[in-house]
Design a protein around this motif. Structure first.
Motif, PDB file in Angstrom:
ATOM      1  N   ASP A   9       0.865  -1.098   0.134  1.00  0.00           N
ATOM      2  CA  ASP A   9      -0.020  -0.081  -0.022  1.00  0.00           C
ATOM      3  C   ASP A   9       0.988   1.173   0.144  1.00  0.00           C
ATOM      4  O   ASP A   9       1.654   1.599   1.000  1.00  0.00           O
ATOM      5  CB  ASP A   9      -1.058  -0.067   1.255  1.00  0.00           C
ATOM      6  CG  ASP A   9      -1.987   1.196   1.158  1.00  0.00           C
ATOM      7  OD1 ASP A   9      -2.430   1.470   0.122  1.00  0.00           O
ATOM      8  OD2 ASP A   9      -2.241   1.562   2.402  1.00  0.00           O
ATOM      9  N   GLN A  10       0.685   2.098  -1.230  1.00  0.00           N
ATOM     10  CA  GLN A  10       1.725   3.307  -1.216  1.00  0.00           C
ATOM     11  C   GLN A  10       2.922   3.134  -0.720  1.00  0.00           C
ATOM     12  O   GLN A  10       3.687   3.995  -0.305  1.00  0.00           O
ATOM     13  CB  GLN A  10       0.732   4.236  -0.488  1.00  0.00           C
ATOM     14  CG  GLN A  10      -0.571   4.572  -0.724  1.00  0.00           C
ATOM     15  CD  GLN A  10      -0.468   5.487  -2.459  1.00  0.00           C
ATOM     16  OE1 GLN A  10       0.197   5.927  -2.578  1.00  0.00           O
ATOM     17  NE2 GLN A  10      -1.726   4.794  -2.935  1.00  0.00           N
ATOM     18  N   THR A  12       6.940   3.439  -0.920  1.00  0.00           N
ATOM     19  CA  THR A  12       7.818   4.333  -1.709  1.00  0.00           C
ATOM     20  C   THR A  12       9.085   4.011  -0.997  1.00  0.00           C
ATOM     21  O   THR A  12       9.338   4.151   0.330  1.00  0.00           O
ATOM     22  CB  THR A  12       7.461   5.758  -1.494  1.00  0.00           C
ATOM     23  OG1 THR A  12       6.182   6.019  -1.882  1.00  0.00           O
ATOM     24  CG2 THR A  12       8.248   6.707  -1.792  1.00  0.00           C
ATOM     25  N   ASP A  22       7.404   4.199  -6.071  1.00  0.00           N
ATOM     26  CA  ASP A  22       6.712   5.622  -5.826  1.00  0.00           C
ATOM     27  C   ASP A  22       5.393   5.397  -5.665  1.00  0.00           C
ATOM     28  O   ASP A  22       4.319   5.392  -6.764  1.00  0.00           O
ATOM     29  CB  ASP A  22       7.165   6.264  -7.333  1.00  0.00           C
ATOM     30  CG  ASP A  22       6.354   8.055  -7.255  1.00  0.00           C
ATOM     31  OD1 ASP A  22       6.004   8.402  -5.982  1.00  0.00           O
ATOM     32  OD2 ASP A  22       6.366   8.605  -8.282  1.00  0.00           O
ATOM     33  N   GLY A  23       4.860   5.156  -4.457  1.00  0.00           N
ATOM     34  CA  GLY A  23       3.423   4.909  -4.078  1.00  0.00           C
ATOM     35  C   GLY A  23       3.064   3.533  -4.679  1.00  0.00           C
ATOM     36  O   GLY A  23       1.724   3.513  -5.047  1.00  0.00           O
ATOM     37  N   CYS A  24       3.721   2.665  -4.629  1.00  0.00           N
ATOM     38  CA  CYS A  24       3.427   1.297  -5.427  1.00  0.00           C
ATOM     39  C   CYS A  24       2.405   0.529  -4.535  1.00  0.00           C
ATOM     40  O   CYS A  24       2.198   0.467  -3.288  1.00  0.00           O
ATOM     41  CB  CYS A  24       4.744   0.472  -5.475  1.00  0.00           C
ATOM     42  SG  CYS A  24       4.403  -1.150  -5.985  1.00  0.00           S
ATOM     43  N   CYS A  25       1.306   0.221  -5.205  1.00  0.00           N
ATOM     44  CA  CYS A  25       0.180  -0.629  -4.559  1.00  0.00           C
ATOM     45  C   CYS A  25       0.196  -1.771  -5.289  1.00  0.00           C
ATOM     46  O   CYS A  25       0.037  -1.909  -6.401  1.00  0.00           O
ATOM     47  CB  CYS A  25      -1.069   0.165  -4.557  1.00  0.00           C
ATOM     48  SG  CYS A  25      -0.954   1.782  -3.784  1.00  0.00           S
ATOM     49  N   SER A  59       8.138   5.579   2.879  1.00  0.00           N
ATOM     50  CA  SER A  59       6.859   5.748   3.386  1.00  0.00           C
ATOM     51  C   SER A  59       6.064   4.505   2.932  1.00  0.00           C
ATOM     52  O   SER A  59       6.569   3.587   1.910  1.00  0.00           O
ATOM     53  CB  SER A  59       6.234   6.878   2.686  1.00  0.00           C
ATOM     54  OG  SER A  59       6.059   7.016   1.721  1.00  0.00           O
ATOM     55  N   GLY A  60       4.758   4.358   3.253  1.00  0.00           N
ATOM     56  CA  GLY A  60       3.988   3.216   3.093  1.00  0.00           C
ATOM     57  C   GLY A  60       4.024   1.837   3.591  1.00  0.00           C
ATOM     58  O   GLY A  60       4.960   1.768   4.638  1.00  0.00           O
ATOM     59  N   GLN A 208       6.029   2.294  -9.913  1.00  0.00           N
ATOM     60  CA  GLN A 208       4.572   2.104  -9.890  1.00  0.00           C
ATOM     61  C   GLN A 208       3.729   0.855 -10.685  1.00  0.00           C
ATOM     62  O   GLN A 208       4.400   0.525 -11.750  1.00  0.00           O
ATOM     63  CB  GLN A 208       3.952   3.431 -10.285  1.00  0.00           C
ATOM     64  CG  GLN A 208       4.207   4.715  -9.634  1.00  0.00           C
ATOM     65  CD  GLN A 208       3.615   6.051 -10.115  1.00  0.00           C
ATOM     66  OE1 GLN A 208       3.347   6.107 -11.409  1.00  0.00           O
ATOM     67  NE2 GLN A 208       3.281   6.967  -9.194  1.00  0.00           N
TER      68      GLN A 208
END
Length: 296
Positions: A9-10, A12, A22-25, A59-60, A208
């Motif tokens: 979830d998101q 980074t 980069d905000g990988c989901c 983050s994430g 992403q």
């Protein structure tokens, strides 16, 4: 989708000005072979290393079987068998010693099964790693990883440096593990391998996930290129259910057809399409679309 094994979830990961993720989901369902595609530098290896707790995300979050990949990374690694893209083996060890070492290191390790897989791959376990070819070392690493009974297997470029016959055998092994109920993540540049063994695939670009595809659904889609009937101007008004306009030029249209191919062929004949070319869409078509979109 059934139970989720991997949940991202998101996520980074930043190195200075560079964002490897980069905000990988992403979500990987249990019991599937899941393909991960992307060009070099897309973030595939960074994602795998972050999942295993080797890298700390900027983050994430990420979880495997509900365990947090950072706070509970040791517990996570008990559930995973991992083949890195460039596996490092002890060069002074003989093949048999390598298999024994890795079987002892992981709680799911099995020396008996590792030896059986090595024999299946034609390995000489008496030879020292230093005197093995690159392909032989790859087969040794694969035997060590696949033999482990961990419920999640992550394979990063597993068929690299292998000849076509051995590649085929490795893909057979992956399918066998899938039939045993294991979940596998397969990172590969070889689209045909992903199409052959995976149920789903995600395309990673610039850190992403830009697209995720169900391969069973994709295999049921055919791409048609043909000259439209005279007087056709409004595509949406004339195309039947299951037909999607991909590209329209004055003399030829490109249309994706899903559902009953027989019904579509009857419709094409009745409406008078000419110079028709028809082929399965395939993963390459999807990959090239998102690769081009990312480069534009």
């Amino acid at each position: 989708m059934g139970q989720v094994v991997v949940s991202v979830d998101q996520l980074t990961k930043q190195y200075g000005a560079l964002r490897a993720l980069d905000g990988c989901c992403l979500q990987v369902p249990q019991g599937e072979v899941f393909g991960l595609l992307g060009p070099n530098g897309a973030g595939k290896t960074t994602l795998m290393r972050t999942l295993l707790g080797y890298l700390k995300p900027t983050s994430g979050s990420a979880q495997i079987f509900g365990w947090d990949c950072q706070r509970e990374s040791v517990r996570v690694r008990r559930e995973v068998a991992y083949l890195p893209a460039e596996a490092k083996l002890f060069r002074a060890f003989r093949g048999a010693e390598c298999l024994e070492f890795f079987a002892r290191m992981h709680p799911g390790g099995s020396l008996t099964r590792a030896r059986s897989l090595a024999d299946r791959l034609g390995l000489d376990l008496k030879r020292r790693v230093a005197f093995m070819s690159t392909g032989m070392r790859q087969k040794l690493a694969l035997a060590a990883v696949i033999s482990c009974s961990a419920p999640l297997v992550i394979l990063d470029e597993p068929t690299a440096n292998l000849d076509p016959t051995v590649r085929h055998e490795i893909l057979k092994m992956i399918q066998e593990e899938h039939r045993q109920g294991r979940t596998l993540i397969l990172c590969s540049h070889v689209l045909s391998e992903i199409e052959e063994v995976c149920q789903q695939a995600a395309i990673l670009r610039a850190g992403q996930v830009v697209h995720q595809v169900d391969l069973a659904t994709l295999k049921a889609v055919h791409r048609m290129r043909a000259r439209p009937p005279a007087g056709w101007l409004a595509a949406a008004a004339n195309l039947p259910d299951g037909a999607k306009l991909v590209d329209r030029q004055e003399d030829h249209w490109t249309i994706d057809l899903s559902g009953s191919l027989e019904d579509h062929l009857n419709w094409l004949q009745q409406t008078g399409w000419k110079e028709l070319r028809l082929e399965p869409v395939g993963l390459r078509s999807i990959y090239e679309i998102y690769h081009a979109c990312s480069d534009s």
